[in-house]
Design an enzyme around this catalytic site. Structure first.
Site, PDB file in Angstrom:
ATOM      1  N   LYS A 127      -2.291   2.311   6.387  1.00 40.37           N
ATOM      2  CA  LYS A 127      -3.086   2.313   5.157  1.00 40.37           C
ATOM      3  C   LYS A 127      -2.204   2.485   3.922  1.00 40.37           C
ATOM      4  CE  LYS A 127      -5.169   5.494   2.715  1.00 40.37           C
ATOM      5  NZ  LYS A 127      -5.109   4.974   1.342  1.00 40.37           N
ATOM      6  N   GLU A 134       6.571  13.237   5.214  1.00 39.59           N
ATOM      7  CA  GLU A 134       7.575  13.108   4.158  1.00 39.59           C
ATOM      8  C   GLU A 134       6.850  13.395   2.857  1.00 39.59           C
ATOM      9  OE1 GLU A 134       9.520  12.219   1.346  1.00 39.59           O
ATOM     10  OE2 GLU A 134       9.521  10.086   1.855  1.00 39.59           O
ATOM     11  N   CYS A 141      10.119  10.788  -4.590  1.00 42.97           N
ATOM     12  CA  CYS A 141      10.011  12.107  -3.958  1.00 42.97           C
ATOM     13  C   CYS A 141      11.328  12.855  -4.032  1.00 42.97           C
ATOM     14  CB  CYS A 141       9.529  11.975  -2.528  1.00 42.97           C
ATOM     15  SG  CYS A 141      10.393  10.711  -1.621  1.00 42.97           S
ATOM     16  N   GLU A 198       6.519  19.836  -8.637  1.00 40.59           N
ATOM     17  CA  GLU A 198       6.849  18.413  -8.717  1.00 40.59           C
ATOM     18  C   GLU A 198       6.030  17.758  -9.833  1.00 40.59           C
ATOM     19  OE1 GLU A 198       5.592  15.777  -5.424  1.00 40.59           O
ATOM     20  OE2 GLU A 198       7.620  14.972  -5.488  1.00 40.59           O
TER      21      GLU A 198
HETATM   22  P1  NAI Z   1      -1.772  11.609  -2.038  1.00 38.48           P
HETATM   23  O1  NAI Z   1      -0.983  12.425  -1.094  1.00 38.48           O
HETATM   24  O2  NAI Z   1      -3.206  11.929  -2.243  1.00 38.48           O
HETATM   25  O3  NAI Z   1      -1.721  10.071  -1.570  1.00 38.48           O
HETATM   26  C1  NAI Z   1      -0.842   9.533  -0.630  1.00 38.48           C
HETATM   27  C2  NAI Z   1      -1.604   8.738   0.415  1.00 38.48           C
HETATM   28  O4  NAI Z   1      -2.423   9.613   1.186  1.00 38.48           O
HETATM   29  C3  NAI Z   1      -2.556   7.689  -0.154  1.00 38.48           C
HETATM   30  O5  NAI Z   1      -2.523   6.545   0.682  1.00 38.48           O
HETATM   31  C4  NAI Z   1      -3.910   8.381  -0.051  1.00 38.48           C
HETATM   32  O6  NAI Z   1      -4.986   7.486   0.026  1.00 38.48           O
HETATM   33  C5  NAI Z   1      -3.761   9.140   1.234  1.00 38.48           C
HETATM   34  N1  NAI Z   1      -4.652  10.308   1.403  1.00 38.48           N
HETATM   35  C6  NAI Z   1      -5.242  11.056   0.437  1.00 38.48           C
HETATM   36  N2  NAI Z   1      -5.969  12.047   0.991  1.00 38.48           N
HETATM   37  C7  NAI Z   1      -5.833  11.930   2.334  1.00 38.48           C
HETATM   38  C8  NAI Z   1      -6.326  12.662   3.452  1.00 38.48           C
HETATM   39  N3  NAI Z   1      -7.089  13.731   3.293  1.00 38.48           N
HETATM   40  N4  NAI Z   1      -5.972  12.269   4.686  1.00 38.48           N
HETATM   41  C9  NAI Z   1      -5.158  11.210   4.877  1.00 38.48           C
HETATM   42  N5  NAI Z   1      -4.678  10.472   3.857  1.00 38.48           N
HETATM   43  C10 NAI Z   1      -4.994  10.825   2.602  1.00 38.48           C
HETATM   44  O7  NAI Z   1      -0.989  11.608  -3.410  1.00 38.48           O
HETATM   45  P2  NAI Z   1      -1.592  11.354  -4.895  1.00 38.48           P
HETATM   46  O8  NAI Z   1      -2.847  12.125  -5.077  1.00 38.48           O
HETATM   47  O9  NAI Z   1      -1.643   9.902  -5.125  1.00 38.48           O
HETATM   48  O10 NAI Z   1      -0.439  11.990  -5.801  1.00 38.48           O
HETATM   49  C11 NAI Z   1      -0.484  13.358  -6.145  1.00 38.48           C
HETATM   50  C12 NAI Z   1       0.909  13.933  -6.202  1.00 38.48           C
HETATM   51  O11 NAI Z   1       1.541  13.840  -4.940  1.00 38.48           O
HETATM   52  C13 NAI Z   1       1.870  13.215  -7.129  1.00 38.48           C
HETATM   53  O12 NAI Z   1       1.741  13.666  -8.438  1.00 38.48           O
HETATM   54  C14 NAI Z   1       3.197  13.563  -6.531  1.00 38.48           C
HETATM   55  O13 NAI Z   1       3.607  14.831  -7.005  1.00 38.48           O
HETATM   56  C15 NAI Z   1       2.926  13.657  -5.056  1.00 38.48           C
HETATM   57  N6  NAI Z   1       3.307  12.429  -4.336  1.00 38.48           N
HETATM   58  C16 NAI Z   1       4.469  12.438  -3.609  1.00 38.48           C
HETATM   59  C17 NAI Z   1       4.884  11.290  -2.965  1.00 38.48           C
HETATM   60  C18 NAI Z   1       6.137  11.258  -2.190  1.00 38.48           C
HETATM   61  O14 NAI Z   1       6.714  10.201  -2.003  1.00 38.48           O
HETATM   62  N7  NAI Z   1       6.600  12.365  -1.672  1.00 38.48           N
HETATM   63  C19 NAI Z   1       4.131  10.048  -3.054  1.00 38.48           C
HETATM   64  C20 NAI Z   1       2.877  10.142  -3.783  1.00 38.48           C
HETATM   65  C21 NAI Z   1       2.532  11.306  -4.400  1.00 38.48           C
END
Ligand code: NAI
Ligand code: MG
Length: 500
Positions: free
Chosen positions: A204, A278, A312, A409
Site C-alpha cells: 500500500k 523503519e 527520515c 522530528e
Molecule cells: P504515517 O505513518 O501516518 O503514514 C505512513 C503510511 O502508513 C501511509 O501509507 C499511511 O496510509 C499508513 N498508515 C497510517 N495509519 C496506519 C495504520 N494505523 N496502520 C497501518 N498503516 C497506516 O505518516 P504521516 O501521518 O503521513 O506523517 C506524519 C509524520 O510521520 C511526519 O511528519 C514525519 O515526521 C513522519 N514520517 C516519517 C517517515 C519516514 O520515512 N520515517 C515517512 C512519513 C512520515
C-alpha cells in the site's frame, strides 16, 4: 541597477559575505510533461488485474505545488485487502514458490529494465504527485529504485551463497506499507527483496503519493509477472491497518511515522508475523574544527534540505565545534540564500513543494514552537510561489538541548544548530534523542571517525558526506527509529526464514 538598489544591496551584503539575491537568476528550465498521460482514475491491482474496489470509493491525489487534482485512486477496504491477500497466498503456493529461483530472478530483472525504459515518465509523475524536485526524482529516486530491483534480482538464485551453511526459505505473503517521501523508491525497497527471497506481496502506497505505485503496477503487469505475486492497493491508514491485521500475512514491513509504527508493533505482537519498522529520526550532523568547512557546508545543506527535509535520516540536528561555529553559520546563511525554492518541475529548483497541507502545517507549527522557545531563526529571503505549499529553508541557532525543535522530528527544511567543545560532549548530545537512525561526521581525522562510529547510537553513519544511498548497504535504525534493516544482504534476510 539603480543607485538606490545598489545601496540597499551593499547594506544587505555587509550582513553576509556575498549577495546572491541579485543578478544570479537562471532562466526557467521546466521539464516537459507532454509525454506523460495520467488516467483520470486508477483502480486496484489485484491478482494480475486492475479491478474496481469493493468499497466503491475513490479519493483524489493532488499536486502539492499547484494544489490541482491529478487523478482519482481507489480506496481499498478490508474486503479488498482480503481479496489481495488471498491472491498473494494462491500465487505463492501454486506459482511463485514452484518456479526456479533463476526464473524468479528473470522477472525481477525485467521489472528493473522496464522501469529504466520509463524512467522519465516515472520521474515526472513522482514530481507532480509528491512535490519533490525533478532533479531529485530524475537523478536519485528513479535510478536508485531501478538499482534496487537490479541488485536483488542478482540474489534471487544465489540465496545459499548469501547465507552460507544456513537453510533459507521464503516467509510467504508480505504486507508492505510505505510513506510519501520517496514513493517509488520505497516501493522498490520493499518489493525487490521480497520477490528475490521468494515471497509474494501486498503493498500500500501513501495516500498523498499513490501514482508512481500505480505506474509500477502497470510495469509489473507488462513484465508478465504471474498474477497475484504483487498486488498494489491504494488507500488511507485504514487500508494499511487491514493489511497489518490480516491473519494470513507472514511478514509486515512498514516505513512511516513512529506513532503508526508503535500501533503496528502492538497489533503484530504475538501473531508470529515477522516485522520490520523503519520510522522517524532526528539525526545528528557533526562538524569538527578540522573539517573541510566548505565541503561540510554543502553536506549540511544536502543533509537537511534534500527532498524538502522529508527524509527520515535528514541531518536535522547540526552540531558545530565552537571554534568554527561562526564561520560555518555565516557560510550556511549565505548558502541558504542561493537555494532555489519553487516549481519542482524546473530543473534549477533545489527545494520543491511540501508534500501536503498537513505536513505544511506541521512544519509551520514547529517553526512557531522554535520561536516561542526563544531560539533565533534565520530563513532565506527567496520569493515563494503564490499557490502550493512551500517553506523557505530555515535554520535555528541558540537552540537548547531540551528544545522541542531539537528533540522532535519536523520532517521539513528546518535545521537546528548547537555548538560543542569536546568529543565526549558531542557524543552525549548527539545520543540524547529518542531516535537513532543516522548521523554524519565531518573531520579530517580517520581515527576520530572510527571512534565516533562506535559511540554514536545510529544505524547509518556517514563520514564527510551525507544522504548517500546504495542498494548494497543496509539501512535502518535503533530505538524509536525502528528495527530491522533494508538494503544489502540484511535486507534480503528480513524476507527469509534462516535456519542452521
Ligand atoms: P504515517 O505513518 O501516518 O503514514 C505512513 C503510511 O502508513 C501511509 O501509507 C499511511 O496510509 C499508513 N498508515 C497510517 N495509519 C496506519 C495504520 N494505523 N496502520 C497501518 N498503516 C497506516 O505518516 P504521516 O501521518 O503521513 O506523517 C506524519 C509524520 O510521520 C511526519 O511528519 C514525519 O515526521 C513522519 N514520517 C516519517 C517517515 C519516514 O520515512 N520515517 C515517512 C512519513 C512520515
Ligand atoms: Mg499527491
Amino acid at each position: 541597477m539603480s543607485k538606490h538598489k545598489n545601496k540597499e544591496k551593499a547594506a544587505e551584503q555587509s550582513k553576509h559575505d556575498f549577495d546572491f539575491n541579485g543578478g544570479w537568476d537562471y532562466s526557467p528550465s521546466p521539464e516537459s510533461i507532454g509525454h506523460v498521460k495520467l488516467k483520470e482514475r486508477y483502480d486496484l491491482y489485484i491478482d494480475g488485474k486492475f479491478v474496481k474496489p469493493n468499497s466503491g470509493k475513490y479519493f483524489q491525489t493532488t499536486n502539492p505545488a499547484t494544489e490541482k487534482v491529478l487523478a482519482e485512486v481507489a480506496h481499498a477496504n478490508e474486503s479488498d485487502v482480503d481479496k489481495a491477500v488471498k491472491a498473494a497466498r494462491k500465487a505463492y503456493e501454486n506459482v511463485w514458490s514452484k518456479l526456479s529461483a533463476k526464473e524468479r530472478g528473470k522477472y525481477i530483472y525485467r521489472i528493473a529494465r522496464l522501469m529504466q525504459e520509463k524512467a522519465r515518465e516515472l520521474a515526472v509523475v513522482e514530481t507532480l504527485d509528491a512535490g519533490k524536485t525533478i532533479r531529485e526524482s530524475r537523478d536519485v529516486d528513479v535510478p536508485l529504485a531501478c538499482n534496487h530491483f537490479f541488485y536483488y534480482a542478482g540474489w534471487a538464485d544465489k540465496l545459499e551463497y548469501a547465507f552460507p551453511n544456513r537453510t533459507v526459505s521464503a516467509l510467504g505473503v508480505a504486507g508492505q506499507i510505505i510513506p510519501w517521501n520517496f514513493p517509488l523508491l520505497m516501493g522498490a525497497w520493499k518489493i525487490a527483496p521480497a520477490l528475490a527471497a521468494g515471497n509474494t506481496v501486498v503493498l500500500k502506497p501513501a495516500e498523498t503519493t499513490p501514482l508512481t505505485a500505480m505506474l509500477l503496477a502497470e510495469i509489473i503487469h507488462e513484465s508478465g509477472l504471474p498474477a497475484g505475486v504483487v498486488n498494489i492497493l491504494t488507500g488511507y491508514g485504514d487500508t494499511g491497518a487491514a493489511i497489518v491485521n490480516h491473519p494470513d500475512i507472514n511478514k509486515i514491513a512498514f516505513t512511516g511515522s513512529t506513532n503508526v509504527g508503535k500501533i503496528i508493533q502492538k497489533a503484530v505482537a504475538g501473531t508470529g508475523k515477522k516485522l520490520t519498522l523503519e520510522l522517524g529520526g532526528k539525526s545528528a550532523n557533526i562538524v569538527f574544527e578540522d573539517a573541510a568547512i566548505d565541503q561540510a557546508v554543502e553536506g549540511i545543506v544536502n543533509g537537511i534540505f534534500f527532498n524538502q527535509g522529508h527524509v527520515c535520516c535528514a541531518g536535522s540536528r547540526l552540531f558545530v565545534q565552537e571554534s568554527v561555529a561562526d564561520e560555518v553559520i555565516r557560510k550556511l546563511k549565505d548558502r541558504l540564500d542561493t537555494l532555489y525554492v519553487g516549481d519542482p518541475l524546473d530543473k534549477n529548483t533545489d527545494i520543491g513543494a511540501i508534500n501536503s497541507k498537513e505536513q505544511f502545517e506541521t512544519i509551520q507549527k514547529y517553526i512557531q514552537i522554535g520561536k516561542d522557545e526563544g531560539a533565533s531563526m534565520y530563513e532565506s529571503t527567496c520569493q515563494l510561489p503564490e499557490n502550493g505549499f512551500f517553506v523557505r529553508p530555515t535554520l535555528f541557532t541558540d537552540v537548547a538541548q531540551s528544545s522541542r525543535i531539537a528533540q522532535e522530528e519536523i520532517f521539513g527544511p528546518v535545521l537546528t544548530i548547537q555548538t560543542f567543545r569536546t568529543i565526549d560532549e558531542v557524543i552525549q548530545k548527539a545520543n540524547n534523542s529518542p531516535y537513532g537512525l543516522a548521523a554524519g561526521v565531518w573531520t579530517d581525522k580517520g581515527s576520530r571517525i572510527f571512534n565516533l562510529t562506535t559511540k554514536l547510537r545510529a544505524g547509518v553513519i556517514w563520514a564527510n558526506t551525507y544522504n548517500k544511498f546504495d542498494p548494497t548497504s543496509p539501512f535502518g535504525g535503533y530505538k524509536e527509529s525502528g528495527f530491522g534493516r533494508e538494503g544489502g544482504l540484511q535486507g534480503l534476510g528480513a524476507y527469509l526464514k534462516i535456519e542452521r
